[in-house]
Design a protein around this motif. Structure first.
Motif, PDB file in Angstrom:
ATOM      1  N   ARG A  72       0.810  -1.219   0.000  1.00  0.00           N
ATOM      2  CA  ARG A  72       0.000   0.000   0.000  1.00  0.00           C
ATOM      3  C   ARG A  72       0.847   1.274   0.000  1.00  0.00           C
ATOM      4  NH1 ARG A  72      -4.301  -1.599   4.658  1.00  0.00           N
ATOM      5  NH2 ARG A  72      -5.304  -3.315   3.545  1.00  0.00           N
ATOM      6  N   CYS A  73       1.863   1.308   0.873  1.00  0.00           N
ATOM      7  CA  CYS A  73       2.616   2.565   1.026  1.00  0.00           C
ATOM      8  C   CYS A  73       4.058   2.480   0.523  1.00  0.00           C
ATOM      9  CB  CYS A  73       2.596   3.030   2.474  1.00  0.00           C
ATOM     10  SG  CYS A  73       3.556   1.990   3.604  1.00  0.00           S
ATOM     11  N   GLY A  74       4.558   1.282   0.255  1.00  0.00           N
ATOM     12  CA  GLY A  74       5.915   1.131  -0.262  1.00  0.00           C
ATOM     13  C   GLY A  74       7.006   1.127   0.793  1.00  0.00           C
ATOM     14  N   TYR A 116      -0.907  -9.723  -0.677  1.00  0.00           N
ATOM     15  CA  TYR A 116      -0.441  -8.345  -0.690  1.00  0.00           C
ATOM     16  C   TYR A 116       0.005  -7.974   0.721  1.00  0.00           C
ATOM     17  CZ  TYR A 116      -2.859  -8.256  -5.146  1.00  0.00           C
ATOM     18  OH  TYR A 116      -3.264  -8.543  -6.413  1.00  0.00           O
ATOM     19  N   PRO A 117       1.292  -8.152   1.043  1.00  0.00           N
ATOM     20  CA  PRO A 117       1.751  -7.831   2.397  1.00  0.00           C
ATOM     21  C   PRO A 117       1.615  -6.338   2.691  1.00  0.00           C
ATOM     22  CG  PRO A 117       3.521  -8.822   1.073  1.00  0.00           C
ATOM     23  CD  PRO A 117       2.349  -8.647   0.188  1.00  0.00           C
ATOM     24  N   VAL A 118       1.132  -6.036   3.884  1.00  0.00           N
ATOM     25  CA  VAL A 118       1.018  -4.638   4.317  1.00  0.00           C
ATOM     26  C   VAL A 118       1.771  -4.452   5.626  1.00  0.00           C
ATOM     27  CG1 VAL A 118      -1.132  -4.088   3.118  1.00  0.00           C
ATOM     28  CG2 VAL A 118      -1.236  -5.067   5.388  1.00  0.00           C
ATOM     29  N   CYS A 119       2.331  -3.260   5.811  1.00  0.00           N
ATOM     30  CA  CYS A 119       3.154  -2.982   6.988  1.00  0.00           C
ATOM     31  C   CYS A 119       2.338  -3.010   8.273  1.00  0.00           C
ATOM     32  CB  CYS A 119       3.874  -1.649   6.836  1.00  0.00           C
ATOM     33  SG  CYS A 119       2.775  -0.230   6.586  1.00  0.00           S
ATOM     34  N   ARG A 120       1.067  -2.663   8.184  1.00  0.00           N
ATOM     35  CA  ARG A 120       0.145  -2.759   9.321  1.00  0.00           C
ATOM     36  C   ARG A 120      -1.282  -2.779   8.771  1.00  0.00           C
ATOM     37  NH1 ARG A 120       1.730   3.277  10.482  1.00  0.00           N
ATOM     38  NH2 ARG A 120      -0.214   4.293   9.911  1.00  0.00           N
ATOM     39  N   ALA A 121      -2.195  -3.302   9.547  1.00  0.00           N
ATOM     40  CA  ALA A 121      -3.572  -3.494   9.074  1.00  0.00           C
ATOM     41  C   ALA A 121      -4.249  -2.177   8.689  1.00  0.00           C
ATOM     42  CB  ALA A 121      -4.391  -4.215  10.138  1.00  0.00           C
ATOM     43  N   ASP A 122      -3.910  -1.098   9.374  1.00  0.00           N
ATOM     44  CA  ASP A 122      -4.560   0.188   9.083  1.00  0.00           C
ATOM     45  C   ASP A 122      -3.700   1.091   8.186  1.00  0.00           C
ATOM     46  OD1 ASP A 122      -2.625   0.683  11.001  1.00  0.00           O
ATOM     47  OD2 ASP A 122      -3.826   2.165  12.085  1.00  0.00           O
ATOM     48  N   CYS A 123      -2.820   0.519   7.398  1.00  0.00           N
ATOM     49  CA  CYS A 123      -1.980   1.301   6.486  1.00  0.00           C
ATOM     50  C   CYS A 123      -2.876   2.084   5.529  1.00  0.00           C
ATOM     51  CB  CYS A 123      -1.034   0.386   5.703  1.00  0.00           C
ATOM     52  SG  CYS A 123      -0.026   1.283   4.499  1.00  0.00           S
TER      53      CYS A 123
END
Length: 162
Positions: A72-74, A116-123
């Motif tokens: 999501r945010c890179g 799709y790995p995300v750094c945190r659930a609320d990214c």
């Protein structure tokens, strides 16, 4: 613990009541050839292995650490994949001496990876206009709120331009 290149079970030497095996498989076992998802620290396993008739059963828990890029945010981040209910079965016969569990461990970790790995659930991702990371605060762009559920049908109205 030392890192092993493979997890093999010597069927002939296996205790009748089964055995507990634990260790770490080398990182090279899980080479994904992906620049955005890299394993590190090896596959950690804690397994109970036993013969049940002509079947070798292995069950337990697996863990693998990864370095990744948030979809999501890179941002770069680390996460751990855990397989709490690993189970594998191998048919054996009187000629079977060694059973290699390495590929089963590898496949179980791969199947447990997030799409799709995300750094945190609320990214919150990045702004589609300016590219600012919205986890660091709002951007200066003006975003128009619009309900576009009927947008495709509006294009079919007479006099509407595509």
């Amino acid at each position: 613990m030392t890192m092993e290149e493979a997890l093999t079970i010597d069927v002939a030497r296996l205790d009748r009541d089964g055995e507990e095996v634990e260790g770490v498989l080398d990182d090279a076992v899980l080479d994904l050839h992906d620049e955005y998802l890299r394993p590190f620290a090896g596959i950690r396993y804690r397994l109970s292995v036993q013969l049940a008739g002509r079947e070798l059963l292995a069950r337990g828990e697996l863990e693998q650490d990864f370095e990744s890029v948030c979809s999501r945010c890179g941002a770069d981040f680390d996460f751990t994949v855990t397989v709490p209910d690993f189970l594998a079965s191998f048919e054996t016969d009187e000629k079977t001496e060694i059973v290699d569990l390495t590929d089963e461990l590898r496949q179980s970790i791969i199947l447990a990876l997030p799409t799709y790995p995300v750094c945190r659930a609320d990214c919150r991702g990045v702004c589609p206009t300016c590219g600012k990371n919205l986890n660091e605060g709002p951007c200066a762009c003006v975003h128009e709120e619009r309900d576009d559920r009927w947008g495709a049908l509006d294009a079919l109205l007479p006099g509407e331009k595509n």
